[in-house]
Motif scaffolding. Structure first.
Motif, short mmCIF file in Angstrom:
data_model
loop_
_atom_site.label_atom_id
_atom_site.label_comp_id
_atom_site.label_asym_id
_atom_site.label_seq_id
_atom_site.Cartn_x
_atom_site.Cartn_y
_atom_site.Cartn_z
N TRP A 95 0.80 -1.23 0.00
CA TRP A 95 0.00 0.00 0.00
C TRP A 95 0.83 1.28 0.00
O TRP A 95 0.33 2.32 -0.41
CB TRP A 95 -0.96 -0.01 1.19
CG TRP A 95 -2.16 -0.82 0.87
CD1 TRP A 95 -3.17 -0.50 -0.01
CD2 TRP A 95 -2.49 -2.13 1.39
NE1 TRP A 95 -4.09 -1.52 -0.05
CE2 TRP A 95 -3.71 -2.52 0.79
CE3 TRP A 95 -1.90 -2.98 2.30
CZ2 TRP A 95 -4.33 -3.74 1.07
CZ3 TRP A 95 -2.51 -4.19 2.59
CH2 TRP A 95 -3.71 -4.56 1.98
N LEU A 96 2.06 1.23 0.45
CA LEU A 96 2.85 2.46 0.51
C LEU A 96 3.90 2.54 -0.58
O LEU A 96 4.48 3.58 -0.81
CB LEU A 96 3.52 2.59 1.89
CG LEU A 96 2.54 2.74 3.06
CD1 LEU A 96 3.28 2.81 4.38
CD2 LEU A 96 1.67 3.99 2.88
N PHE A 97 4.17 1.41 -1.26
CA PHE A 97 5.12 1.48 -2.38
C PHE A 97 4.50 1.02 -3.71
O PHE A 97 4.35 1.80 -4.63
CB PHE A 97 6.39 0.67 -2.09
CG PHE A 97 7.29 0.56 -3.30
CD1 PHE A 97 7.90 1.70 -3.82
CD2 PHE A 97 7.47 -0.64 -3.98
CE1 PHE A 97 8.69 1.64 -4.96
CE2 PHE A 97 8.25 -0.71 -5.12
CZ PHE A 97 8.87 0.43 -5.61
N MET A 98 4.11 -0.25 -3.81
CA MET A 98 3.79 -0.78 -5.14
C MET A 98 2.55 -0.15 -5.77
O MET A 98 2.55 0.13 -6.98
CB MET A 98 3.65 -2.30 -5.06
CG MET A 98 4.98 -3.00 -4.88
SD MET A 98 4.92 -4.76 -5.21
CE MET A 98 3.92 -5.33 -3.86
N ILE A 99 1.48 0.06 -4.99
CA ILE A 99 0.28 0.66 -5.60
C ILE A 99 0.52 2.12 -6.00
O ILE A 99 0.21 2.52 -7.13
CB ILE A 99 -0.93 0.49 -4.64
CG1 ILE A 99 -1.38 -0.98 -4.64
CG2 ILE A 99 -2.08 1.41 -5.05
CD1 ILE A 99 -2.53 -1.28 -3.70
N PRO A 100 1.11 2.94 -5.14
CA PRO A 100 1.26 4.35 -5.56
C PRO A 100 2.49 4.63 -6.42
O PRO A 100 2.56 5.69 -7.06
CB PRO A 100 1.38 5.10 -4.22
CG PRO A 100 1.98 4.12 -3.27
CD PRO A 100 1.45 2.77 -3.69
N ALA A 101 3.48 3.72 -6.47
CA ALA A 101 4.80 4.07 -7.01
C ALA A 101 4.75 4.70 -8.41
O ALA A 101 5.16 5.85 -8.59
CB ALA A 101 5.70 2.83 -7.00
N VAL A 102 4.27 3.95 -9.39
CA VAL A 102 4.33 4.47 -10.76
C VAL A 102 3.27 5.55 -11.03
O VAL A 102 3.60 6.63 -11.56
CB VAL A 102 4.23 3.32 -11.79
CG1 VAL A 102 4.16 3.87 -13.21
CG2 VAL A 102 5.43 2.38 -11.64
N PRO A 103 2.00 5.34 -10.63
CA PRO A 103 1.01 6.39 -10.96
C PRO A 103 1.27 7.72 -10.28
O PRO A 103 1.22 8.76 -10.95
CB PRO A 103 -0.32 5.78 -10.47
CG PRO A 103 -0.08 4.31 -10.39
CD PRO A 103 1.35 4.15 -10.04
N THR A 104 1.56 7.71 -8.98
CA THR A 104 1.66 9.01 -8.29
C THR A 104 2.95 9.75 -8.64
O THR A 104 2.98 10.98 -8.59
CB THR A 104 1.59 8.83 -6.76
OG1 THR A 104 2.69 7.99 -6.34
CG2 THR A 104 0.30 8.20 -6.33
N VAL A 105 4.00 9.02 -8.96
CA VAL A 105 5.27 9.69 -9.28
C VAL A 105 5.32 10.01 -10.77
O VAL A 105 5.29 11.17 -11.18
CB VAL A 105 6.48 8.81 -8.87
CG1 VAL A 105 7.78 9.52 -9.25
CG2 VAL A 105 6.44 8.51 -7.38
N PHE A 106 5.36 8.97 -11.60
CA PHE A 106 5.58 9.20 -13.03
C PHE A 106 4.27 9.58 -13.74
O PHE A 106 4.29 10.35 -14.70
CB PHE A 106 6.23 7.98 -13.65
CG PHE A 106 7.52 7.62 -12.96
CD1 PHE A 106 8.62 8.45 -13.07
CD2 PHE A 106 7.62 6.50 -12.15
CE1 PHE A 106 9.80 8.16 -12.41
CE2 PHE A 106 8.79 6.20 -11.48
CZ PHE A 106 9.89 7.03 -11.61
N GLY A 107 3.14 9.02 -13.26
CA GLY A 107 1.86 9.45 -13.82
C GLY A 107 1.64 10.92 -13.56
O GLY A 107 1.27 11.68 -14.45
#
Length: 555
Positions: A95-107
């Motif tokens: 919940w704190l790395f894999m789900i938000p990692a790509v969308p919230t940073v690079f998205g």
């Protein structure tokens, strides 16, 4: 004004759109300008710091687990601490790395630029989603310090309703985290529908946008179900309502249905943005258009849709009827068809291309290996007769780490290197990037490949001790974990050093045709002065770079 002067004024700036203005890092100064920013790029960087910190924390938990399993009996922590470690590792990583990692940073960073927009549709909601993510992290960290949890990240009842650990606050933390994900998803969906540049039709959009859009749909429809089930669990734990306790008429299998209705699509929430990153990387570094643009784009939507009907394959041993088990197994294999379409299309994209083996491309190859290997074992565990044999063994641990962690981690690192020049205007050391990439891959394979053998040999997961015959495989796995950790630290160090001493990057160091590369590196605060006029697709490699810039008119 002469015609020659007009033509000169209309030519694209060779330094990229917005190069005449201060970039987003320097446009405003002071802590307040960061904390209250509504710039999607700065919010992306704040998320970036957060997810890297939690990747590190989850990694520390994993190293504690693997070091404990170095010997068949107790090595350095007791059984209760071990139970808490695998629970906290799972919660932190999912919940704190894999789900938000790509969308919230690079998205967050590239999606508006790819669409030719100055920002996301709702900048204030975007900033709020970051602070809600931080709030969820504070609640979860507080719960860890106030007793942690020993239920595993799946919170299976009835044990989780009676556990003496801080299950209630864990559930509340994940519920709050889901609100942040939903807010981000709404922003991406509305931005994609309403803020595309002139001429940018759906079939001209970069494939990363398609993947992010499909992910957002899953989050929007599945996350509320998880939120509801965790709130019920928290109420059950806090007040003893016995909602899932069969002793008082509750149904523990109902919780599993509710949990997996979200948590299986959550696999696609983690992996679909990775598909988007990989699609961008393979086209940019083979300098070729996708073998089939529509196959990649539509298969993302296919996975998003079918993913809602496959949760039951996690429950083959929970008493499903043979008919239900057969239906869930068949639907699960449908997902494999869509995934195979993507894999074959990426490989076909390489054909006839001008391939350069830079660091992001190497991560693409590692992603392909881990995803195909993990995906094939996923097809196996979607078969009821095989799943009964491997259920709750290390085989399942290895399977979901290959496909979820391997896929997410390699794509995250591919994105971190691919968009690094765009985000920070610097180039990292390519040789170190290649070496750390190899270290990460070898470390990952040595960590999890032995676990397939352990599981097939009958070693159950979540056990504190094991028979001596499993030790050599556990030693291999622990050695791989430490190599993986070292590789990740070196990769981070290489990028951090490049922030200060890296060579300056031009607007498009990779020669990509995707639209984010028409802006300066780093981009200006508002990306564009005017909405661009797009006259080509994002992968038109038949055009020279200069002509491609002219056909994406922007200033």
């Amino acid at each position: 004004m002469s015609q020659a002067t007009i033509d000169a004024d209309s030519r694209p700036n060779p330094l990229g759109v917005g190069a005449d203005h201060p970039d987003y890092l320097r446009a405003d100064s002071g802590l307040r300008s960061w904390l209250l920013t509504k710039d999607h790029k700065r919010i992306a960087l704040m998320f970036y710091v957060g997810v890297i910190l939690f990747l590190g924390l989850g990694g520390v938990f994993a190293l504690v687990l693997r070091t404990e399993l170095l010997t068949p009996e107790q090595t350095f922590i007791d059984a209760n601490t071990y139970n808490q470690m695998f629970t906290l590792h799972g919660i932190t990583m999912v919940w704190l790395f894999m789900i938000p990692a790509v969308p919230t940073v690079f998205g967050n960073f590239v999606l508006p630029i790819m669409l030719g927009a100055k920002d996301l549709a709702f900048p204030r909601i975007n900033l709020a989603s970051f602070y809600i993510y931080v709030l969820s992290a504070i609640i979860l960290l507080g719960a860890m310090l106030a007793g942690g949890a020993d239920t595993g990240w799946t919170f299976y009842v009835p044990y989780s309703t009676t556990s003496p650990t801080a299950v209630t606050w864990m559930g509340i933390g994940i519920f709050v985290n889901g609100i942040s994900s939903i807010m981000t998803s709404v922003n991406f969906i509305v931005t994609t529908h309403t803020m595309r540049a002139k001429g940018l039709s759906w079939h001209r959009m970069p494939l990363f946008v398609w993947a992010t859009y499909a992910t957002s749909i899953i989050i929007l429809f599945a996350t509320p179900v998880l939120g509801m089930s965790l709130v019920l669990l928290a109420l059950d734990h806090a007040f003893g309502l016995s909602l899932f306790n069969p002793r008082y008429g509750g149904d523990p299998v109902l919780f599993q249905h509710l949990f997996w209705f979200y948590s299986h699509p959550a696999v696609y929430i983690m992996i679909l943005p990775s598909f988007g990153v990989i699609s961008e990387v393979v086209c940019s570094f083979s300098h070729n258009q996708p073998a089939s643009y529509r196959a990649i784009a539509y298969s993302s939507l296919g996975i998003a849709f079918i993913g809602f009907f496959t949760w039951g394959h996690h429950m083959f041993v929970a008493g499903l009827s043979e008919f239900d088990a057969g239906v869930f197994g068949a639907l699960s294999m449908f997902v494999a068809i869509f995934s195979a379409i993507k894999v074959f299309t990426w490989v076909a994209t390489l054909r006839g291309g001008s391939i350069s083996f830079a660091t992001p491309m190497l991560y693409f190859l590692w992603f392909l290996f881990l995803f195909v290997f993990g995906g094939m074992t996923g097809v196996a565990v979607a078969t009821q007769s095989l799943d009964v044999h491997w259920h709750d063994t290390y085989f399942v641990v290895a399977h979901f780490h290959f496909i979820m962690v391997g896929g997410t981690l390699t794509s995250f690192l591919a994105a971190a290197h691919y968009w690094f020049p765009k985000m920070f205007g610097r180039l990292y050391d390519e040789r170190v990037g290649l070496l750390t990439s190899v270290a990460v891959f070898i470390g990952f394979v040595f960590t999890f490949l032995p676990q397939f053998l352990l599981g097939n040999g009958g070693m159950p997961r979540r056990y504190f001790t094991y028979p001596e015959r499993y030790q050599w495989l556990n030693v291999l796995s622990t050695g791989g974990a430490w190599l993986l950790g070292a590789g990740l630290l070196l990769a981070l160090g290489n990028l951090l050093l490049a922030l200060k001493w890296g060579k300056r990057a031009g607007p498009n160091p990779w020669g990509s045709r995707s639209f984010e590369w028409i802006t300066a590196s780093p981009p200006s605060k508002h990306n564009f002065e005017e909405t661009p006029d797009i006259e080509r697709s994002a992968y038109d490699y038949t055009l020279s770079e200069e002509v491609a810039r002219e056909r994406a008119k922007a200033r």
